[in-house]
Motif scaffolding. Structure first.
Motif, PDB file in Angstrom:
ATOM      1  N   ALA A   1     -11.898  -1.385  27.243  1.00  0.00           N
ATOM      2  CA  ALA A   1     -11.828  -2.019  25.928  1.00  0.00           C
ATOM      3  C   ALA A   1     -11.690  -0.985  24.820  1.00  0.00           C
ATOM      4  N   LEU A   2     -12.351   0.160  24.973  1.00  0.00           N
ATOM      5  CA  LEU A   2     -12.231   1.242  23.989  1.00  0.00           C
ATOM      6  C   LEU A   2     -10.784   1.697  23.878  1.00  0.00           C
ATOM      7  N   LEU A   3     -10.128   1.918  25.009  1.00  0.00           N
ATOM      8  CA  LEU A   3      -8.728   2.344  24.999  1.00  0.00           C
ATOM      9  C   LEU A   3      -7.832   1.268  24.401  1.00  0.00           C
ATOM     10  N   ALA A   4      -8.076   0.001  24.775  1.00  0.00           N
ATOM     11  CA  ALA A   4      -7.230  -1.095  24.293  1.00  0.00           C
ATOM     12  C   ALA A   4      -7.355  -1.279  22.786  1.00  0.00           C
ATOM     13  N   VAL A   5      -8.568  -1.322  22.292  1.00  0.00           N
ATOM     14  CA  VAL A   5      -8.766  -1.549  20.853  1.00  0.00           C
ATOM     15  C   VAL A   5      -8.264  -0.358  20.048  1.00  0.00           C
ATOM     16  N   SER A   6      -8.396   0.851  20.589  1.00  0.00           N
ATOM     17  CA  SER A   6      -7.870   2.028  19.886  1.00  0.00           C
ATOM     18  C   SER A   6      -6.351   1.947  19.752  1.00  0.00           C
ATOM     19  N   SER A   7      -5.667   1.454  20.793  1.00  0.00           N
ATOM     20  CA  SER A   7      -4.213   1.303  20.701  1.00  0.00           C
ATOM     21  C   SER A   7      -3.835   0.233  19.676  1.00  0.00           C
ATOM     22  N   ILE A   8      -4.650  -0.827  19.591  1.00  0.00           N
ATOM     23  CA  ILE A   8      -4.395  -1.884  18.593  1.00  0.00           C
ATOM     24  C   ILE A   8      -4.622  -1.339  17.182  1.00  0.00           C
ATOM     25  N   LEU A   9      -5.661  -0.509  17.026  1.00  0.00           N
ATOM     26  CA  LEU A   9      -5.896   0.133  15.729  1.00  0.00           C
ATOM     27  C   LEU A   9      -4.683   0.969  15.333  1.00  0.00           C
ATOM     28  N   ALA A  10      -4.077   1.646  16.302  1.00  0.00           N
ATOM     29  CA  ALA A  10      -2.886   2.447  16.012  1.00  0.00           C
ATOM     30  C   ALA A  10      -1.715   1.566  15.586  1.00  0.00           C
ATOM     31  N   ILE A  11      -1.567   0.386  16.214  1.00  0.00           N
ATOM     32  CA  ILE A  11      -0.521  -0.552  15.794  1.00  0.00           C
ATOM     33  C   ILE A  11      -0.728  -0.955  14.334  1.00  0.00           C
ATOM     34  N   ALA A  12      -1.969  -1.280  13.984  1.00  0.00           N
ATOM     35  CA  ALA A  12      -2.266  -1.710  12.616  1.00  0.00           C
ATOM     36  C   ALA A  12      -1.976  -0.600  11.615  1.00  0.00           C
ATOM     37  N   VAL A  13      -2.442   0.617  11.925  1.00  0.00           N
ATOM     38  CA  VAL A  13      -2.201   1.732  11.007  1.00  0.00           C
ATOM     39  C   VAL A  13      -0.702   2.038  10.932  1.00  0.00           C
ATOM     40  N   GLY A  14      -0.002   1.949  12.073  1.00  0.00           N
ATOM     41  CA  GLY A  14       1.442   2.162  12.063  1.00  0.00           C
ATOM     42  C   GLY A  14       2.159   1.155  11.193  1.00  0.00           C
ATOM     43  N   THR A  15       1.704  -0.095  11.183  1.00  0.00           N
ATOM     44  CA  THR A  15       2.301  -1.127  10.328  1.00  0.00           C
ATOM     45  C   THR A  15       2.062  -0.813   8.858  1.00  0.00           C
ATOM     46  N   ILE A  16       0.901  -0.258   8.570  1.00  0.00           N
ATOM     47  CA  ILE A  16       0.563   0.045   7.177  1.00  0.00           C
ATOM     48  C   ILE A  16       1.391   1.217   6.646  1.00  0.00           C
ATOM     49  N   VAL A  17       1.484   2.310   7.434  1.00  0.00           N
ATOM     50  CA  VAL A  17       2.162   3.516   6.928  1.00  0.00           C
ATOM     51  C   VAL A  17       3.633   3.581   7.324  1.00  0.00           C
ATOM     52  N   ARG A  18       4.050   2.877   8.399  1.00  0.00           N
ATOM     53  CA  ARG A  18       5.436   2.756   8.847  1.00  0.00           C
ATOM     54  C   ARG A  18       6.053   4.080   9.287  1.00  0.00           C
ATOM     55  N   ARG A  19       5.219   5.054   9.608  1.00  0.00           N
ATOM     56  CA  ARG A  19       5.709   6.336  10.118  1.00  0.00           C
ATOM     57  C   ARG A  19       4.847   6.763  11.295  1.00  0.00           C
ATOM     58  N   SER A  20       5.491   7.166  12.383  1.00  0.00           N
ATOM     59  CA  SER A  20       4.773   7.469  13.626  1.00  0.00           C
ATOM     60  C   SER A  20       3.793   8.611  13.451  1.00  0.00           C
TER      61      SER A  20
ATOM     62  N   ILE B   1       5.184  -0.027  16.999  1.00  0.00           N
ATOM     63  CA  ILE B   1       5.617  -0.702  15.773  1.00  0.00           C
ATOM     64  C   ILE B   1       6.507   0.193  14.921  1.00  0.00           C
ATOM     65  N   THR B   2       6.180   1.487  14.822  1.00  0.00           N
ATOM     66  CA  THR B   2       6.952   2.344  13.918  1.00  0.00           C
ATOM     67  C   THR B   2       8.364   2.601  14.433  1.00  0.00           C
ATOM     68  N   ALA B   3       8.565   2.544  15.749  1.00  0.00           N
ATOM     69  CA  ALA B   3       9.921   2.748  16.288  1.00  0.00           C
ATOM     70  C   ALA B   3      10.871   1.676  15.770  1.00  0.00           C
TER      71      ALA B   3
ATOM     72  N   ILE C   1       1.211   5.709  21.791  1.00  0.00           N
ATOM     73  CA  ILE C   1       2.017   4.550  22.198  1.00  0.00           C
ATOM     74  C   ILE C   1       1.801   3.393  21.231  1.00  0.00           C
ATOM     75  N   GLY C   2       0.551   3.194  20.799  1.00  0.00           N
ATOM     76  CA  GLY C   2       0.277   2.111  19.853  1.00  0.00           C
ATOM     77  C   GLY C   2       1.028   2.278  18.554  1.00  0.00           C
TER      78      GLY C   2
END
Length: 522
Positions: free
Chosen positions: A412-431, A335-337, A330-331
């Motif tokens: 917090a582990l689940l929340a920060v992991s989803s935020i990490l996914a948002i950041a990585v998604g912004t960097i690579v721009r592919r789901s 962004i990638t969608a 979901i994270g």
């Protein structure tokens, strides 16, 4: 005569959209996409469902006639509330009032049962020489002979030198001397009121203090004497997936001389198998001409990690490992969608301050996942723990603060992991690429660490996987040999340190994502 038209002007002041408005817009996106809501719900169901299935298969099959859990399923609880083992052979007398006990340990021999012995401890051929590092022989002052009662001991160990241990969880190192016939060691315990002090000496003349401990509220008379114990021997090897542990019973035989007990009411020596701390039918204690030869087995100390985390509160949250992957998906999609559909241009046009867009997405999704994660973790822990208890599994309760830390940490582990996914998604721009990258960072290190006892444990310190330490309730005690790995519920970093590593990775990823979002075209 002509009329003049006055252009309309809004009376509202022209202002930039606030962060709250931006966050509200991102929340609206999140809640209106059914697939994302479904993904969050699936993640929560995975956390609960896997925990429930694990509990459903945890039948112990031992109940008393009135429906209670059998005593054999309930671990012994020591003075500090820790699950402990208290099994050894004790040759003791009553020590009344202040006094001391002194002896010289002249040898400690160890034997382990042969794998092909057939389990007959009375057959001498069943045994062979072997080293059990925490085999121990020394002096003990114990409140009474009841298992789990408070004690203070000073001892010679097979591989860890002289140690002073008390009340199961405390361990103080003395000299590194290994007792042999050529290098015997003098030991002494002195009682003064509630305080017991341990000493060691090479010659019985010059004494060195090892440590001191307090026996809370002891009666005027306690039990003092010599003890011998030897934990089971274990050999852990790496296999293709995980580890393999083999072992069996062990025993130690120690020789004591120059035994001197100073007490107001001296008595006679008697031997007691505390917790069955002896192997075989032969007497484990002989006395001849002031020389005591004592054989014992078992251990005195906290229970280590070998039992895994099945009987801890964190064992209820085994599904978090799988549920986290749903939150990561979901994270990444959050962004990638927008990149895939070209909507990112609209978003950045409406809010040109690109860093705030990324921050709003992180706050919204992180907040939603935290609330959802806390709620499902709390319900799962309550429901699954009850199910495990109903099935006959004894759950070692932790303190209220520890339970809160595990629940908040898991959310917090689940929340920060989803935020990490948002950041990585912004960097690579592919789901797909973003999801694969985050799973590789968080899941693959765990698998590699579990499959290797020592070689890959460093991954649990330097990768985002370290964040799973927030669920840890096991403590590593230096006086207990055990397989301290993630599959047993243990992580090498503390909860705060492990979560700090995850935060560090997420902060770096967000920083890089913000930089690239500002520099690249939408």
């Amino acid at each position: 005569m002509s009329a003049t038209m006055t252009p309309y002007r809004s009376e509202l002041p022209v202002t930039r959209d606030s962060f709250a408005q931006l966050a509200l817009a991102e929340f609206t996106k999140l809640r209106t996409v059914r697939g994302w809501i479904a993904g969050l719900i699936i993640g929560a169901l995975l956390i609960f469902g896997i925990g429930f299935l694990s509990a459903a298969g945890s039948h112990q099959g031992c109940r008393t006639p009135d429906g209670r859990i059998c005593a054999s399923q309930i671990p012994l609880i020591g003075p500090n509330g820790q699950a402990v083992t208290d099994s050894f052979y004790f040759v003791h007398q009553q020590l009344t009032g202040d006094g001391s006990i002194t002896t010289r340990v002249t040898s400690v021999g160890e034997q382990v049962m042969r794998a092909d012995a057939g389990g007959n401890p009375d057959d001498p051929s069943s045994w062979q020489s072997g080293v059990v590092p925490w085999a121990k022989a020394g002096l003990m002052v114990k409140l009474n002979t009841t298992q789990g009662s408070p004690y203070v001991a000073i001892m010679a160990t097979a591989s860890h030198g002289v140690r002073m241990q008390y009340n199961f969880t405390h361990d103080v190192a003395g000299s590194a001397t290994v007792v042999t016939k050529a290098t015997p060691r003098w030991l002494r315990l002195t009682r003064s009121g509630n305080s017991v002090t341990g000493y060691e000496s090479a010659d019985g003349t010059a004494w060195v203090k090892v440590g001191a401990a307090t026996l809370a509220g002891p009666p005027s008379s306690v039990q003092a004497g010599m003890f011998v114990a030897s934990p089971d021997h274990t050999v852990t090897t790496n296999i293709v997936v995980g580890t393999s542990t083999e072992g069996g019973p062990a025993k130690a035989t120690a020789t004591f001389d120059d035994v001197n007990l100073q007490s107001q009411s001296p008595g006679t020596w008697q031997g007691t198998r505390i917790g069955g701390g002896g192997i075989g039918a032969l007497p484990p204690f002989t006395q001849s001409g002031g020389i005591f030869t004592i054989t014992g087995s078992g251990d005195v100390g906290p229970i280590g990690s070998d039992g895994g985390d099945d009987n801890t509160i964190s064992g209820s949250l085994i599904g978090v490992f799988v549920g986290l992957m749903a939150m990561v998906v979901i994270g990444a999609l959050f962004i990638t969608a927008e990149y895939r559909r070209g909507l990112i241009r609209t978003t950045l046009t409406a809010s040109p301050r690109r860093g705030r867009v990324l921050a709003a997405k992180a706050v919204v999704l992180g907040g939603v996942v935290f609330v959802l994660g806390f709620a499902v973790s709390a319900f799962t822990m309550w429901f699954v723990d009850r199910q495990r208890r109903n099935n006959g599994t004894y759950i070692v309760r932790a303190s209220s603060l520890t339970e809160i830390r595990v629940l908040v940490g898991t959310a917090a582990l689940l929340a920060v992991s989803s935020i990490l996914a948002i950041a990585v998604g912004t960097i690579v721009r592919r789901s797909a690429t973003a999801v694969a990258a985050v799973i590789a960072l968080m899941i693959l290190p765990y698998i590699l660490a579990v499959s290797s006892v020592g070689a890959m444990q460093w991954l649990l310190r330097v990768t985002p996987t370290a964040g799973f330490a927030v669920q840890q309730t096991l403590h590593r005690y230096p006086q207990v040999d055990g397989t301290y790995i993630a599959s047993a519920g243990y992580y090498p970093l503390s909860a705060s340190q492990g979560f700090g590593v995850l935060l560090g990775w997420t902060a770096v990823a967000l920083g890089l994502a913000t930089f690239l979002l500002r520099r690249r075209d939408a």
